[in-house]
Design an enzyme around this catalytic site. Structure first.
Site, PDB file in Angstrom:
ATOM      1  N   GLU A 166     -10.059   1.783   3.854  1.00 12.83           N
ATOM      2  CA  GLU A 166      -9.717   2.907   3.405  1.00 12.83           C
ATOM      3  C   GLU A 166     -10.807   3.392   2.498  1.00 12.83           C
ATOM      4  O   GLU A 166     -11.052   4.716   2.170  1.00 12.83           O
ATOM      5  CB  GLU A 166      -8.772   2.712   2.130  1.00 12.83           C
ATOM      6  CG  GLU A 166      -8.214   3.601   0.725  1.00 12.83           C
ATOM      7  CD  GLU A 166      -7.176   3.108  -0.066  1.00 12.83           C
ATOM      8  OE1 GLU A 166      -7.604   3.284  -0.978  1.00 12.83           O
ATOM      9  OE2 GLU A 166      -6.535   2.288   0.261  1.00 12.83           O
ATOM     10  N   LYS A 191     -12.288  -1.088  -7.479  1.00 13.79           N
ATOM     11  CA  LYS A 191     -11.560  -2.633  -8.302  1.00 13.79           C
ATOM     12  C   LYS A 191     -11.912  -3.157  -7.100  1.00 13.79           C
ATOM     13  O   LYS A 191     -11.315  -4.480  -7.974  1.00 13.79           O
ATOM     14  CB  LYS A 191     -10.078  -1.515  -7.665  1.00 13.79           C
ATOM     15  CG  LYS A 191      -9.770  -1.355  -9.154  1.00 13.79           C
ATOM     16  CD  LYS A 191      -8.129  -0.572  -9.099  1.00 13.79           C
ATOM     17  CE  LYS A 191      -8.066   0.643  -9.860  1.00 13.79           C
ATOM     18  NZ  LYS A 191      -6.389   0.373  -9.984  1.00 13.79           N
ATOM     19  N   HIS A 197      -7.060  -3.562   5.148  1.00  8.60           N
ATOM     20  CA  HIS A 197      -6.602  -2.070   5.076  1.00  8.60           C
ATOM     21  C   HIS A 197      -7.424  -1.408   4.214  1.00  8.60           C
ATOM     22  O   HIS A 197      -8.177  -0.228   4.308  1.00  8.60           O
ATOM     23  CB  HIS A 197      -5.091  -1.874   4.568  1.00  8.60           C
ATOM     24  CG  HIS A 197      -4.774  -1.088   3.910  1.00  8.60           C
ATOM     25  ND1 HIS A 197      -5.177  -0.032   2.753  1.00  8.60           N
ATOM     26  CD2 HIS A 197      -3.955   0.517   4.142  1.00  8.60           C
ATOM     27  CE1 HIS A 197      -4.293   0.950   2.840  1.00  8.60           C
ATOM     28  NE2 HIS A 197      -3.550   1.367   4.101  1.00  8.60           N
ATOM     29  N   ASN A 198      -7.662  -1.605   2.350  1.00  8.61           N
ATOM     30  CA  ASN A 198      -8.146  -1.104   1.812  1.00  8.61           C
ATOM     31  C   ASN A 198     -10.161  -1.042   1.903  1.00  8.61           C
ATOM     32  O   ASN A 198     -10.833   0.125   1.636  1.00  8.61           O
ATOM     33  CB  ASN A 198      -8.627  -1.864   0.153  1.00  8.61           C
ATOM     34  CG  ASN A 198      -7.273  -1.689  -0.344  1.00  8.61           C
ATOM     35  OD1 ASN A 198      -6.644  -1.304   0.049  1.00  8.61           O
ATOM     36  ND2 ASN A 198      -6.935  -1.704  -1.213  1.00  8.61           N
ATOM     37  N   SER A 239       0.736  -1.315   0.144  1.00  3.98           N
ATOM     38  CA  SER A 239      -0.078  -0.079  -0.162  1.00  3.98           C
ATOM     39  C   SER A 239       0.940   1.234  -0.397  1.00  3.98           C
ATOM     40  O   SER A 239       1.997   0.625   0.380  1.00  3.98           O
ATOM     41  CB  SER A 239      -0.705  -0.074   1.267  1.00  3.98           C
ATOM     42  OG  SER A 239      -1.089   1.373   0.721  1.00  3.98           O
ATOM     43  N   HIS A 246     -38.090 -22.112  13.961  1.00  4.36           N
ATOM     44  CA  HIS A 246     -36.755 -22.282  14.494  1.00  4.36           C
ATOM     45  C   HIS A 246     -36.177 -21.853  15.213  1.00  4.36           C
ATOM     46  O   HIS A 246     -35.037 -22.277  15.732  1.00  4.36           O
ATOM     47  CB  HIS A 246     -36.323 -20.275  13.589  1.00  4.36           C
ATOM     48  CG  HIS A 246     -35.993 -21.072  11.512  1.00  4.36           C
ATOM     49  ND1 HIS A 246     -35.036 -21.928  10.899  1.00  4.36           N
ATOM     50  CD2 HIS A 246     -37.167 -20.375  10.691  1.00  4.36           C
ATOM     51  CE1 HIS A 246     -36.289 -21.576   9.516  1.00  4.36           C
ATOM     52  NE2 HIS A 246     -36.630 -20.416   9.578  1.00  4.36           N
ATOM     53  N   LYS A 278      -4.454  -6.611   3.295  1.00  2.00           N
ATOM     54  CA  LYS A 278      -4.070  -5.840   2.456  1.00  2.00           C
ATOM     55  C   LYS A 278      -5.912  -5.805   2.739  1.00  2.00           C
ATOM     56  O   LYS A 278      -6.722  -3.569   1.879  1.00  2.00           O
ATOM     57  CB  LYS A 278      -3.430  -6.305   1.609  1.00  2.00           C
ATOM     58  CG  LYS A 278      -2.973  -5.138   0.191  1.00  2.00           C
ATOM     59  CD  LYS A 278      -3.562  -3.758   0.980  1.00  2.00           C
ATOM     60  CE  LYS A 278      -2.915  -2.642  -0.840  1.00  2.00           C
ATOM     61  NZ  LYS A 278      -3.980  -2.935  -1.072  1.00  2.00           N
TER      62      LYS A 278
END
Length: 475
Positions: A192, A264, A188-189, A131, A454, A185
């Site tokens: 970010e 991305k 981290h992104n 980074s 349930h 990582k």
């Protein structure tokens, strides 16, 4: 360079990031070989930077022959099939103890698969997050390697040579077994994404909700960057808001940029991983959703025209309130990210040291911030194998408590005036849900038992699951 004249390591993929990383290695006295599928580009890079003395190979076979044994190769190619393609080509060329490092933003499950592949081969594989952008790659990034421990020890000297340095030390550490490096990582992104969304929302409130001129907004961020909010993203925000439009003299560039954010995939991967590990990360999820909505520019334009929402001036909010809301929401985002790292480390046997992760993020990386040293200290002081949530650490709990009134004023005023703040509001909702010992889920459990048998647990007998034949109203 070794005494044999062979190179110390190679970089495969000499685009912006790979080329700068190769130059960084070379600037630290390492002899670097390089390969790019378009050989002309590789030779052009070497010619443009003769001081790096890059040795360019025309083929991967030639590249492997340039390296001292055991070899070290760093792949800086696009994540996905390109990594597998390079591994397929390198596989028959590598020998015992050779190390291949994937330094791209690969999905951690792809890294798991590649680690498993390497276990059956003589060479070793490392997934490594990097980074800092192109400037960081050249001058000193934050580096997050994981995988084979022997490989880390062989990689440690060159990585420590090129990594960023902060008051906390060199910004590289072993992140853990398997795909830990790429998981760290990815998170981290994700943080970010959250950080950028929160800053953008506060900027919009200042400009659109409170009518501040851009100069005042920029000056406020510059002032904040001299205090507890000091960080790379706050710093560049002040710079961005002052930048002139090169195509329109007298105007600012920020007003000419289309409000459609790209991504991305790492933010989305973080949200998916959090769901799979059962960790709520609403601040980061809100940031991903906001980017998706930003991409729907035409839809937003039509919706605004059709629905005509009323938007007014934000009342009763000060600059200090905005600072407090941003600070508290950032703590929420970091708490969520580190909680995901811990959950994944336990579930996937990474052995990730959260204090060390915080430490290597104090320099070089995009989310570097002054309070990361305090985060490191909080995790370093935690007792036992399992750390508390970051927001529960005494230092940060007191911080958030002081900022809660301003945080509430900002979220309430923005909602009343019709200004969207998905990140700030999701962060506050997370805090309020976290701090409510008895929430609303009792009704959800009753509903699930009503329509699906349930079962549920009783307050006076936790751990015992029971089913009720619920009375039906007459229809």
């Amino acid at each position: 360079m070794s005494e044999t004249g062979l190179c110390d390591l190679a970089v495969v993929g000499l685009g912006v990031m790979g080329g700068n990383l190769a130059r960084n290695f070379a600037s630290r006295g390492l002899r670097v070989a390089g390969y790019q599928r378009t050989v002309e580009h590789a030779h052009a890079l070497a010619a443009a930077h003769p001081e790096a003395h890059l040795r360019i190979a025309s083929t991967l076979e030639e590249l492997v022959g340039m390296l001292e044994r055991p070899r070290r190769l760093v792949l800086m190619v696009n994540a996905g099939p390109a990594v597998d393609s390079v591994l397929d080509q390198l596989d028959p060329l590598l020998e015992d103890g050779d190390i291949v490092v994937d330094g791209g933003n690969s999905l951690y499950t792809d890294t798991d698969r590649r680690v498993a592949r390497a276990e059956a081969r003589p060479w070793r594989f490392v997934g490594m997050g990097v980074s800092g952008g192109s400037e960081g790659a050249l001058l000193g990034p934050s580096i997050m390697p994981g995988g084979d421990r022997y490989a880390w020890e062989r990689l440690r000297p060159p990585l420590e040579a090129i990594a960023a340095r902060s008051a906390s030390g060199v910004c590289v550490t072993y992140c853990g077994r398997g795909s830990a490096g790429h998981f760290v990582k990815m998170v981290h992104n994700g943080i970010e994404y959250g950080d950028m969304q929160l800053i953008a929302e506060v900027t919009s409130l200042m400009r659109e909700g409170m009518g501040w001129p851009w100069g005042q907004v920029a000056d406020t961020f510059a002032e904040w960057n001299r205090g507890e909010l000091e960080s790379y993203l706050i710093e560049i925000t002040a710079d961005i808001l002052r930048a002139p439009d090169p195509q329109n003299p007298g105007a600012l560039l920020i007003d000419a940029i289309l409000d459609r954010a790209g991504q991305k995939g790492t933010g989305k991967w973080t949200v998916v991983a959090a769901a799979e590990h059962g960790v709520p990360i609403p601040t980061i999820a809100a940031a991903v959703d906001a980017r998706l909505l930003s991409a729907a520019k035409d839809l937003r334009t039509r919706a605004e025209a059709a629905l005509r929402p009323a938007r007014g001036v934000i009342q009763g909010v000060s600059s200090a309130d905005l600072r407090d809301a941003l600070y508290a929401s950032k703590i929420a985002s970091y708490t969520q990210g580190f909680a995901l790292l811990q959950a994944a480390s336990e579930a996937r046997d990474y052995g990730t040291n959260l204090a060390e992760v915080a430490r290597i993020w104090t320099g070089g990386c995009i989310i570097r911030a002054v309070f990361l040293e305090r985060i490191r200290a909080a995790f370093a002081q935690a007792s036992g194998d399992k750390s508390e949530l970051l927001v529960l650490a005494p230092d940060f709990a007191a911080d958030v408590a002081r900022r809660l009134p301003g945080w509430r004023r900002v979220v309430a005023a923005a909602a009343a005036a019709g200004h969207p703040i998905p990140g700030l509001s999701a962060s506050l909702a997370w805090f309020d849900t976290l701090t409510q010992s008895r929430g609303s889920a009792s009704l959800i459990q009753a509903q699930r038992d009503y329509f699906g048998s349930h079962t549920y647990e009783r307050v006076d007998a936790p751990g015992v699951f029971v089913h009720t034949e619920w009375p039906k109203s007459s229809q």
